[in-house]
Design a protein around this motif. Structure first.
Motif, PDB file in Angstrom:
ATOM      1  N   ARG A 178       0.834  -1.208   0.000  1.00 12.55           N
ATOM      2  CA  ARG A 178       0.000   0.000   0.000  1.00 12.55           C
ATOM      3  C   ARG A 178       0.865   1.252   0.000  1.00 12.55           C
ATOM      4  O   ARG A 178       0.593   2.224  -0.718  1.00 12.55           O
ATOM      5  CB  ARG A 178      -0.911  -0.002   1.224  1.00 12.55           C
ATOM      6  CG  ARG A 178      -2.047  -1.010   1.173  1.00 12.55           C
ATOM      7  CD  ARG A 178      -2.888  -0.969   2.435  1.00 12.55           C
ATOM      8  NE  ARG A 178      -3.525   0.332   2.639  1.00 12.55           N
ATOM      9  CZ  ARG A 178      -4.253   0.637   3.715  1.00 12.55           C
ATOM     10  NH1 ARG A 178      -4.427  -0.270   4.674  1.00 12.55           N
ATOM     11  NH2 ARG A 178      -4.803   1.826   3.823  1.00 12.55           N
ATOM     12  N   ARG A 179       1.916   1.229   0.817  1.00  7.41           N
ATOM     13  CA  ARG A 179       2.806   2.385   0.915  1.00  7.41           C
ATOM     14  C   ARG A 179       3.512   2.634  -0.424  1.00  7.41           C
ATOM     15  O   ARG A 179       3.617   3.785  -0.879  1.00  7.41           O
ATOM     16  CB  ARG A 179       3.836   2.120   2.014  1.00  7.41           C
ATOM     17  CG  ARG A 179       4.517   3.362   2.533  1.00  7.41           C
ATOM     18  CD  ARG A 179       3.668   4.055   3.566  1.00  7.41           C
ATOM     19  NE  ARG A 179       4.385   5.182   4.165  1.00  7.41           N
ATOM     20  CZ  ARG A 179       4.087   6.464   3.937  1.00  7.41           C
ATOM     21  NH1 ARG A 179       3.086   6.794   3.149  1.00  7.41           N
ATOM     22  NH2 ARG A 179       4.775   7.418   4.511  1.00  7.41           N
ATOM     23  N   ARG A 181       2.556   1.765  -3.468  1.00 10.14           N
ATOM     24  CA  ARG A 181       1.618   2.269  -4.475  1.00 10.14           C
ATOM     25  C   ARG A 181       1.335   3.757  -4.253  1.00 10.14           C
ATOM     26  O   ARG A 181       1.219   4.525  -5.209  1.00 10.14           O
ATOM     27  CB  ARG A 181       0.326   1.455  -4.439  1.00 10.14           C
ATOM     28  CG  ARG A 181       0.486   0.043  -5.017  1.00 10.14           C
ATOM     29  CD  ARG A 181      -0.748  -0.786  -4.793  1.00 10.14           C
ATOM     30  NE  ARG A 181      -0.616  -2.124  -5.383  1.00 10.14           N
ATOM     31  CZ  ARG A 181      -1.249  -3.202  -4.941  1.00 10.14           C
ATOM     32  NH1 ARG A 181      -2.083  -3.103  -3.903  1.00 10.14           N
ATOM     33  NH2 ARG A 181      -1.075  -4.363  -5.525  1.00 10.14           N
ATOM     34  N   GLU A 182       1.240   4.145  -2.993  1.00  8.09           N
ATOM     35  CA  GLU A 182       1.044   5.566  -2.694  1.00  8.09           C
ATOM     36  C   GLU A 182       2.273   6.379  -3.124  1.00  8.09           C
ATOM     37  O   GLU A 182       2.139   7.477  -3.670  1.00  8.09           O
ATOM     38  CB  GLU A 182       0.786   5.752  -1.200  1.00  8.09           C
ATOM     39  CG  GLU A 182       0.468   7.188  -0.812  1.00  8.09           C
ATOM     40  CD  GLU A 182       0.076   7.326   0.642  1.00  8.09           C
ATOM     41  OE1 GLU A 182      -0.153   8.470   1.071  1.00  8.09           O
ATOM     42  OE2 GLU A 182       0.000   6.299   1.346  1.00  8.09           O
ATOM     43  N   CYS A 185       2.141   6.883  -6.810  1.00  7.68           N
ATOM     44  CA  CYS A 185       1.188   7.961  -7.109  1.00  7.68           C
ATOM     45  C   CYS A 185       1.841   9.319  -6.878  1.00  7.68           C
ATOM     46  O   CYS A 185       1.733  10.234  -7.709  1.00  7.68           O
ATOM     47  CB  CYS A 185      -0.059   7.792  -6.242  1.00  7.68           C
ATOM     48  SG  CYS A 185      -1.257   9.134  -6.380  1.00  7.68           S
ATOM     49  N   THR A 186       2.533   9.476  -5.757  1.00 12.67           N
ATOM     50  CA  THR A 186       3.183  10.747  -5.423  1.00 12.67           C
ATOM     51  C   THR A 186       4.234  11.122  -6.456  1.00 12.67           C
ATOM     52  O   THR A 186       4.314  12.284  -6.892  1.00 12.67           O
ATOM     53  CB  THR A 186       3.826  10.648  -4.026  1.00 12.67           C
ATOM     54  OG1 THR A 186       2.813  10.357  -3.062  1.00 12.67           O
ATOM     55  CG2 THR A 186       4.524  11.943  -3.653  1.00 12.67           C
TER      56      THR A 186
END
Length: 444
Positions: A178-179, A181-182, A185-186
């Motif tokens: 999850r981290r 993938r975030e 995105c960033t």
């Protein structure tokens, strides 16, 4: 013919089922016992005996538990043999948790770098979707193992023992995924807003620090130095202090990992034999060696594996362990399960078709520790060291029939000295690049 299923068709299907009493017998067996137990053929045990004409001395059976670290366990099960030989040890185990820590960290960096290399790709395109699918898979390839060991070495198990999260990786891997993938995105949104690559890489450094902290909390801090203490078979006490992972590896394992190469058997039309291959965007250590395979007919994989076993060394291999195999009895044989007879159907695809149509690929890594050669010197069954504990198979060992090897073994790792001159020459070819989603890019 209509596109949809009609009620008339359903009536005909029902009549067809009841015409054959064998279907009712099969139904009673499967509904009570499940498919595999009902389809298991106990008579394969007569043929696939746990006796082998070539058999190596091994350590105790290891257990990866609820983790996908088979490739690391298999590699450590081969390397520990060197330590045991050099130090006259009855048994020994290397730390899989230590390698897991650095593999997860390096994979995180590799993923973020892959995101930075593909900033102009559409977010909804196949390439970015592939990268985002499993950025932190537990699995790996042999060359990825070599990259980790070359950089960080190995340590004894008691220098970095198992934790709850190393033995059951699902939770921590999920949160780290999850981290990541975030972070992807960033980075992509930062690029869209005009940040240059230098600024994005500076952001990546903070992201990796966050991943490092999560790994320390879940797996423990990897040792910078440690003391190695053990007793040998003659009760002699051995102590060596101030060791690092690299110095321990060089002193007690000492393999030149570049001498070990991957031979594969991929029979699809796009992969000619006697050619080398690599897979785009597949790796862990960014500066490490890329994945490289030499594709050969399956009989050449078997011959190389036999030569290495006869030379006294185990063989790391990758296969599709879930096909035609029984977990409890440890039998890997094309007739171990007979769902064709149970359901009255035919499973007719060959090895190439199974690869092309997503019906098979490498899913698990184990170790060949022996082979049985018949009166003509040909292999008919293989002794397999698994990493699922000692309650399965024959005290943790499985037996593989030679015809199962043909159909479901995809990769063996062989020292170059056991290759033929022509195979060594073929390894020098520049590899053909495969797409990231190619089945030969699967991780054990």
């Amino acid at each position: 013919m209509d596109k949809s299923i009609s009620f008339t068709q359903l009536e005909e299907f029902e009549k067809d089922f009841h015409r054959d009493p064998a279907k009712r017998v099969a139904q009673l067996a499967v509904t009570a016992n499940g498919v595999n137990q009902s389809a298991a053929d106990p008579f394969t045990l007569r043929r696939d005996r746990f006796q082998f004409s070539v058999e190596l001395k091994t350590g105790h059976i290891t257990n990866q538990k609820a983790s996908g670290r088979c490739w690391l366990f298999a590699a450590m099960n081969t390397m520990r043999m060197e330590v045991m030989k050099k130090l006259n040890l009855e048994d020994f185990e290397l730390s899989q948790n230590y390698l897991l820590f650095y593999d997860k960290l390096e994979k995180s960096n590799y993923f973020l770098e892959s995101i930075l290399e593909t900033l102009d790709e559409p977010t909804n395109g196949r390439l970015i979707a592939h990268l985002l699918t499993a950025p932190l898979n537990d699995g790996g390839q042999w060359d990825m193992l070599c990259n980790i060991v070359d950089k960080y070495g190995v340590v004894p198990k008691d220098a970095m023992p198992e934790t709850a999260c190393s033995s059951s990786t699902g939770e921590i891997t999920s949160y780290m995924t999850r981290r990541l993938r975030e972070f992807a995105c960033t980075l992509r949104e930062g690029y869209a807003q005009g940040r240059d690559i230098g600024q994005l890489r500076k952001m990546k450094e903070g992201m990796l620090c966050s991943i490092y902290n999560m790994l320390c909390i879940a797996l423990g801090n990897p040792p910078k130095t440690f003391a190695f203490e053990i007793r040998d078979k003659d009760n002699k006490f051995i102590r060596d202090t101030g060791l690092t992972g690299r110095s321990f590896y060089e002193k007690y394992v000492g393999w030149e990992l570049s001498d070990y190469v991957s031979l594969i058997n991929a029979t699809t039309k796009d992969k000619p034999f006697h050619r080398t291959f690599t897979v785009k965007l597949l790796g862990n250590v960014k500066e490490g060696r890329p994945v490289k395979y030499l594709n050969l007919p399956v009989e050449e994989l078997k011959q190389a594996a036999v030569r290495q076993l006869e030379g006294g060394s185990p063989v790391w291999f990758g296969c599709d362990v879930g096909k035609s195999s029984t977990r409890k009895t440890g039998i890997m044989d094309l007739e171990a399960l007979r769902p064709d007879q149970l359901f009255g159907v035919e499973f007719g695809m060959d090895k190439a078709q199974r690869l092309d149509y997503c019906d098979s690929l490498m899913t698990h890594a184990m170790v060949f520790q022996g082979v049985n050669l018949d009166e003509n010197g040909a292999p008919d069954r293989w002794k397999v060291e698994n990493s699922w504990g000692d309650e399965l198979g024959e005290k943790g060992y499985f037996v593989m029939s030679d015809n199962w090897f043909t159909e479901y073994t995809y990769q063996v790792v062989i020292h170059k000295k056991y290759l033929t001159d022509s195979q060594r020459a073929e390894l020098e070819q520049a590899p053909i690049e495969l797409e990231p989603w190619d089945p030969m890019g699967s991780l054990a």
